[in-house]
Design a protein around this motif. Structure first.
Motif, PDB file in Angstrom:
ATOM      1  N   TRP A  24      -1.674   8.650   4.163  1.00 10.94           N
ATOM      2  CA  TRP A  24      -1.381  10.041   3.851  1.00 10.94           C
ATOM      3  C   TRP A  24      -2.453  10.938   4.454  1.00 10.94           C
ATOM      4  O   TRP A  24      -3.639  10.579   4.435  1.00 10.94           O
ATOM      5  CB  TRP A  24      -1.323  10.271   2.336  1.00 10.94           C
ATOM      6  CG  TRP A  24      -0.072   9.731   1.721  1.00 10.94           C
ATOM      7  CD1 TRP A  24       1.121  10.362   1.584  1.00 10.94           C
ATOM      8  CD2 TRP A  24       0.115   8.416   1.172  1.00 10.94           C
ATOM      9  NE1 TRP A  24       2.043   9.525   0.988  1.00 10.94           N
ATOM     10  CE2 TRP A  24       1.451   8.339   0.731  1.00 10.94           C
ATOM     11  CE3 TRP A  24      -0.719   7.294   1.041  1.00 10.94           C
ATOM     12  CZ2 TRP A  24       1.968   7.188   0.137  1.00 10.94           C
ATOM     13  CZ3 TRP A  24      -0.204   6.159   0.462  1.00 10.94           C
ATOM     14  CH2 TRP A  24       1.137   6.114   0.024  1.00 10.94           C
ATOM     15  N   GLU A  25      -2.028  12.072   4.977  1.00 11.81           N
ATOM     16  CA  GLU A  25      -3.017  13.059   5.377  1.00 11.81           C
ATOM     17  C   GLU A  25      -3.417  13.792   4.118  1.00 11.81           C
ATOM     18  O   GLU A  25      -2.581  14.097   3.280  1.00 11.81           O
ATOM     19  CB  GLU A  25      -2.399  14.007   6.390  1.00 11.81           C
ATOM     20  CG  GLU A  25      -2.106  13.288   7.699  1.00 11.81           C
ATOM     21  CD  GLU A  25      -1.360  14.155   8.687  1.00 11.81           C
ATOM     22  OE1 GLU A  25      -1.160  15.343   8.401  1.00 11.81           O
ATOM     23  OE2 GLU A  25      -0.979  13.626   9.730  1.00 11.81           O
ATOM     24  N   GLY A  26      -4.668  14.059   3.976  1.00 13.75           N
ATOM     25  CA  GLY A  26      -5.100  14.713   2.746  1.00 13.75           C
ATOM     26  C   GLY A  26      -5.051  13.731   1.596  1.00 13.75           C
ATOM     27  O   GLY A  26      -5.151  12.517   1.782  1.00 13.75           O
ATOM     28  N   GLU A  43       6.519   5.769  -0.277  1.00 11.23           N
ATOM     29  CA  GLU A  43       6.370   5.597   1.172  1.00 11.23           C
ATOM     30  C   GLU A  43       7.050   6.728   1.938  1.00 11.23           C
ATOM     31  O   GLU A  43       6.659   7.068   3.040  1.00 11.23           O
ATOM     32  CB  GLU A  43       6.872   4.227   1.628  1.00 11.23           C
ATOM     33  CG  GLU A  43       8.385   4.025   1.694  1.00 11.23           C
ATOM     34  CD  GLU A  43       8.975   3.560   0.371  1.00 11.23           C
ATOM     35  OE1 GLU A  43       8.427   3.931  -0.684  1.00 11.23           O
ATOM     36  OE2 GLU A  43       9.993   2.851   0.378  1.00 11.23           O
ATOM     37  N   TRP A  44       8.064   7.355   1.304  1.00 12.26           N
ATOM     38  CA  TRP A  44       8.791   8.407   2.008  1.00 12.26           C
ATOM     39  C   TRP A  44       8.114   9.768   1.849  1.00 12.26           C
ATOM     40  O   TRP A  44       8.640  10.781   2.295  1.00 12.26           O
ATOM     41  CB  TRP A  44      10.233   8.459   1.541  1.00 12.26           C
ATOM     42  CG  TRP A  44      10.914   7.139   1.684  1.00 12.26           C
ATOM     43  CD1 TRP A  44      11.198   6.258   0.679  1.00 12.26           C
ATOM     44  CD2 TRP A  44      11.358   6.504   2.896  1.00 12.26           C
ATOM     45  NE1 TRP A  44      11.793   5.120   1.184  1.00 12.26           N
ATOM     46  CE2 TRP A  44      11.904   5.246   2.544  1.00 12.26           C
ATOM     47  CE3 TRP A  44      11.349   6.871   4.251  1.00 12.26           C
ATOM     48  CZ2 TRP A  44      12.439   4.359   3.486  1.00 12.26           C
ATOM     49  CZ3 TRP A  44      11.875   5.984   5.173  1.00 12.26           C
ATOM     50  CH2 TRP A  44      12.406   4.749   4.791  1.00 12.26           C
ATOM     51  N   THR A  45       6.960   9.807   1.167  1.00 16.81           N
ATOM     52  CA  THR A  45       6.205  11.058   1.131  1.00 16.81           C
ATOM     53  C   THR A  45       5.135  11.074   2.212  1.00 16.81           C
ATOM     54  O   THR A  45       4.483  12.088   2.432  1.00 16.81           O
ATOM     55  CB  THR A  45       5.499  11.258  -0.223  1.00 16.81           C
ATOM     56  OG1 THR A  45       4.562  10.190  -0.404  1.00 16.81           O
ATOM     57  CG2 THR A  45       6.488  11.247  -1.371  1.00 16.81           C
ATOM     58  N   ALA A  46       4.951   9.939   2.870  1.00 17.84           N
ATOM     59  CA  ALA A  46       3.962   9.872   3.952  1.00 17.84           C
ATOM     60  C   ALA A  46       4.585  10.450   5.217  1.00 17.84           C
ATOM     61  O   ALA A  46       5.805  10.534   5.321  1.00 17.84           O
ATOM     62  CB  ALA A  46       3.534   8.425   4.168  1.00 17.84           C
ATOM     63  N   PRO A  51       0.815  -1.230   0.000  1.00 15.78           N
ATOM     64  CA  PRO A  51       0.000   0.000   0.000  1.00 15.78           C
ATOM     65  C   PRO A  51       0.840   1.269   0.000  1.00 15.78           C
ATOM     66  O   PRO A  51       0.529   2.221  -0.716  1.00 15.78           O
ATOM     67  CB  PRO A  51      -0.812  -0.122   1.298  1.00 15.78           C
ATOM     68  CG  PRO A  51      -0.843  -1.566   1.593  1.00 15.78           C
ATOM     69  CD  PRO A  51       0.493  -2.086   1.142  1.00 15.78           C
ATOM     70  N   LEU A  52       1.938   1.281   0.741  1.00 14.76           N
ATOM     71  CA  LEU A  52       2.730   2.506   0.822  1.00 14.76           C
ATOM     72  C   LEU A  52       3.418   2.837  -0.494  1.00 14.76           C
ATOM     73  O   LEU A  52       3.574   3.997  -0.851  1.00 14.76           O
ATOM     74  CB  LEU A  52       3.786   2.377   1.927  1.00 14.76           C
ATOM     75  CG  LEU A  52       3.306   2.675   3.342  1.00 14.76           C
ATOM     76  CD1 LEU A  52       4.360   2.278   4.365  1.00 14.76           C
ATOM     77  CD2 LEU A  52       2.972   4.152   3.502  1.00 14.76           C
TER      78      LEU A  52
END
Ligand code: HEM
Ligand SMILES: [Cu+2]
Lengths: 189, 602
Positions: B567-569, B555-558, B125-126
């Motif tokens: 993720w927020e938003g 995954e590193w943008t979460a 998922p990430l």
């Protein structure tokens, strides 16, 4: 807010897709069993059996149930809830009838001397393979019962066709699977 | 975090039904125990797998002790093991029980459940940009079936007749007849039950992984933009879905032979222990081998592919270079997946297999060397002339490549049916599969843990301990398994407790002691890793930037501590493949960055 939804690509509903992959896995299981049969049968010294007549009738029953299932899906999509419930009930009864007929046919075969104990033969495979198929039908019947309860409960108003579609795909699958297994045994024993 | 959650509830229509029960203040039970969050489930798989690895590893230390010192007794063993080591010596029966459990545990519960379960859950998922799996409910069930299977398998260690002891492949008649050995009684029933639950767990997990990868990718994430980890985990799941059901059918026939008196696998058997001739006729034990190895060979790739995928990713990130030959990497994964189904009989060359059929399987088996070589070539070209960052994850990924080469080469020996007549069931096979599958998959797993630990727990693992762990394990693994090739070439068979009656193998006495000693050292270093892991969860250095390794993947943008929903938003949109490293004068360009007008092509 709703934009997050459109970012998800949904060509086919994931539940339906999951079902198809699951069907692939069930196919592998029966492919394994029937190829075991072929390997074993070709080793010689492999007594065969006479298929009980009843299997023809149970074939008819499960084929009809596929029609009623499809019909009930159609009714559901047209919001004919009355009709949908009726046909769902019929499908369920036919499913139970199919399993019962299989069990009776097993006992006929048993009476005629084909037992599990002892030397190998197509009878032993028949009990295992047809039995396992019946278990899959039973799983479908249980799912039907759950849908049946949902359809009759007044509190749940749901017009989402996905569960019904998933159900009917599975039902047609166990039907086709039966036809394959039945024909396989007709030719092989 | 509460934000992310509201997202899940309101916008993610697909998950609506499952998530309806979630609320902002979750109880401990629903958050950490019966969680439907793929990240928590991944950690559950990881920690259960680690517990299994310690148990399974300890078993090997115990039987190595006896193999290294066959004439000595260890009274303290009786103190801790009781009946397992009467008089301070491991009896042959218990040795068989130990190797059987060691194999079963490591192959299935650690390197399949622990490895795929952890990283497929955590990364899919990430990295594809989804809020969770296609069916979080099934995902949760997948873990609990794994847990249940684990409990059943574990319980077989404590029953009076002991766990199953006929080898991890569970060939009949040992597995089919309760009278054949103590372990064939209740121990075998528990073994089958546990394995059946394990298969259900794998299927539930695999179905989810496949449908998540195919259906829940974020906008812009075409299949050819997927990181190689995802491709590898995807093919792993496909292999499992298609091969585990066949194993299950083999087990079902086995159960009937055990309890209903059928003769699928049994024929003409006389049991000396009970002085009894059995009525079974016409069955064939070879049939079981076909069914078993039809899973068994794909299974070894189920273990290996996730490690390959993670190594590809980690090598590229730490080389600061794009992976060499992305499409060739995907193509070779695909080729391996197909070929994995067509080579199973190479485990059966000496069963009296038709020699013509055998030669077909030789050909297909040697064909696997082609995609394997492509992968090795691409890994080496990726690190070629790179400015390598030797993080612990990177070291383990490099170690993985080294081990895969060494072990793959010995596979080519074994794949020749004529050579295999000499090598089959010797220590050469033990050396082959431990290096190519056992240790190298462990290296892939360690690489993954060190690399993604910051994402899992928001902290780093201690690097000094990690370097010690790496060097001791790498050198130790070669010292343990390399000499076994010589023993095997000399004809020393596997699965014997005591070789002292064989004059020709006396020359290996010192070597065996040496191997056993190194095995103990390597095992204790793994405990150092376990310590590092748990210590770092609570006390490790905190991660302060979202993207500590400078990776391109999603995954590193979460957030550093992603909530359920990741993720927020909105979920980020993807505009490019995952390997834009050192491009156009930039160190890396994240997948989320739109292609600039004057950008060069890769
Ligand atoms: C070039 C590639 C490979 C070839 C040609 C090859 C060939 C073989 C052959 C012929 C055997 C049977 C030996 C015997 O029992 O006499 C064998 C055993 C084995 N191989 Fe490989 N192999 C290769 C790669 C791998 C890989 C990549 C893995 C795992 C990831 C693996 C895992 C195993 C295992 C677990 C066994 C032994 C199982 C047992 O008997 O307990 N092999 N290999
Ligand atoms: Cu193999």
């Amino acid at each position: 807010m709703t934009e997050a939804v459109s970012t998800q690509r949904k060509k086919i509903h994931p539940h339906k897709f999951t079902l198809w992959v699951g069907i692939g896995s069930i196919i592998m299981m029966f492919a394994g069993l029937t190829s075991a049969y072929i390997v074993k049968g070709s080793m010689g010294n492999f007594p065969t059996i006479k298929m009980p007549q009843l299997f023809y009738y149970s074939t008819a029953v499960i084929l009809i149930s596929s029609f009623t299932m499809q019909w009930s899906l159609k009714a559901f999509k047209e919001r004919g809830m009355q009709q949908y419930r009726r046909l769902l009930t019929v499908t369920m009864i036919l499913g139970v009838g199919f399993i019962a007929m299989q069990l009776i046919a097993f006992s006929q075969l048993w009476e005629s001397g084909t037992k599990l104990k002892g030397a190998t033969g197509s009878g032993q495979f028949l009990y295992v393979i047809f039995g396992l198929h019946a278990v899959h039908v039973l799983g479908g019947v249980i799912a039907l019962i759950i849908m049946f309860i949902k359809a009759f409960s007044a509190r749940i108003r749901n017009y989402n066709p996905v569960p019904v579609e998933v159900m009917s795909t599975y039902w047609h699958f166990v039907d086709l699977l039966w036809v394959y297994l039945f024909v396989f045994f007709l030719f092989k024993s | 975090m509460s934000h992310g959650h509201a997202e899940v509830l309101t916008t993610h229509e697909v998950h609506h039904d499952e998530h309806g029960v979630h609320h902002h203040h979750q109880s401990f039970i629903s958050k950490y125990v019966f969680s439907q969050d793929h990240k928590i489930i991944a950690k559950q798989f990881l920690i259960t797998g680690m517990i299994w690895a310690i148990i399974g590893g300890l078993m090997s230390v115990l039987f190595r002790l006896q193999l290294g010192y066959p004439d000595q007794t260890f009274p303290w063993l009786e103190d801790i093991l009781g009946n397992w080591a009467k008089g301070g010596k491991i009896t042959p029966e218990n040795y068989y029980a130990l190797v059987t459990m060691h194999g079963t545990i490591l192959v299935f519960f650690v390197l399949t459940g622990g490895l795929s379960g952890t990283f497929a859950n955590f990364l899919i998922p990430l990295q594809v940009g989804a809020r969770d799996m296609a069916s979080p409910m099934m995902n949760m069930l997948s873990y609990w079936f794994f847990f249940g299977g684990s409990i059943v398998m574990m319980s077989s260690l404590f029953i009076q007749t002991g766990p199953f002891s006929g080898g991890w492949t569970a060939y009949p008649p040992l597995s089919a007849l309760g009278d054949a050995s103590p372990g064939s009684k209740t121990g075998m029933d528990l073994w089958i039950t546990a394995m059946a639950m394990f298969v259900v767990s794998s299927l539930l997990g695999g179905l989810n992984y496949v449908s998540t990868v195919l259906n829940l990718r974020t906008k812009g994430m075409s299949m050819t933009r997927l990181p190689l980890t995802i491709w590898a985990l995807f093919f792993t799941a496909v292999l499992g879905i298609l091969s585990f059901p066949v194993l299950l059918s083999g087990f079902i026939l086995l159960l009937f032979d055990r309890h209903a008196g059928t003769s699928f696998y049994l024929s003409d058997i006389y049991i000396a222990a009970t002085n009894q001739a059995l009525p079974n006729e016409g069955g064939s034990a070879i049939l079981y081998q076909h069914l078993f190895w039809f899973l068994g060979h794909p299974e070894v790739y189920i273990i290996l592919l996730p490690a390959m995928g993670m190594a590809s990713e980690i090598l590229s990130v730490n080389s600061r270079k794009p992976i060499f030959g992305y499409m060739a990497m995907v193509g070779s994964l695909f080729a391996i997946t197909i070929l994995a189904f067509l080579v199973w009989a190479h485990h059966m060359f000496v069963t009296g297999l038709n020699p013509f059929l055998g030669s077909v399987f030789v050909l297909l088996t040697l064909l696997i060397a082609v995609p394997s070589a492509i992968k090795v070539f691409n890994w080496l070209t990726t690190i070629w002339k790179a400015n390598i960052k030797f993080t612990p994850g990177m070291l383990f990924a490099l170690g993985f490549v080294s081990l895969f080469i060494s072990g793959g080469l010995t596979g080519i020996f074994l794949g020749n049916s004529t050579l295999d007549i000499h090598l089959h069931d010797t220590y050469f096979v033990i050396a082959h599969f431990h290096i190519v599958m056992g240790v190298s998959a462990f290296f892939g797993m360690f690489a993954g843990i060190y690399h993604w630990f910051p994402k899992m727990y928001g902290r780093y693992m201690n690097s000094t301990l990690a370097y010690i762990h790496f060097w001791v394990t790498l050198i130790g693994a070669y010292l343990i398994f390399w000499p076994m090739h010589y023993e095997g070439l000399a004809g020393m068979p596997r699965r014997y407790l005591d070789y002292s009656n064989w004059a020709s193998f006396n020359q290996f006495g010192d070597l065996n002691r040496f191997i056993s000693t190194v095995a103990m050292i390597v095992f204790s270093i793994q405990l150092l890793f376990v310590f590092n892991f748990f210590y770092s969860i609570f006390k490790g250095r905190k991660v302060t930037t979202q993207n500590p390794w400078g990776s391109t993947t999603l995954e590193w943008t979460a957030p550093i501590h992603p909530g359920h929903g990741n993720w927020e938003g909105e979920i980020p949109e993807v505009h490019r493949w995952a390997y834009d490293y050192s491009k156009d004068g930039r160190d890396f360009i994240p997948q989320t960055e739109p292609i600039a007008a004057n950008e060069s092509k890769h």
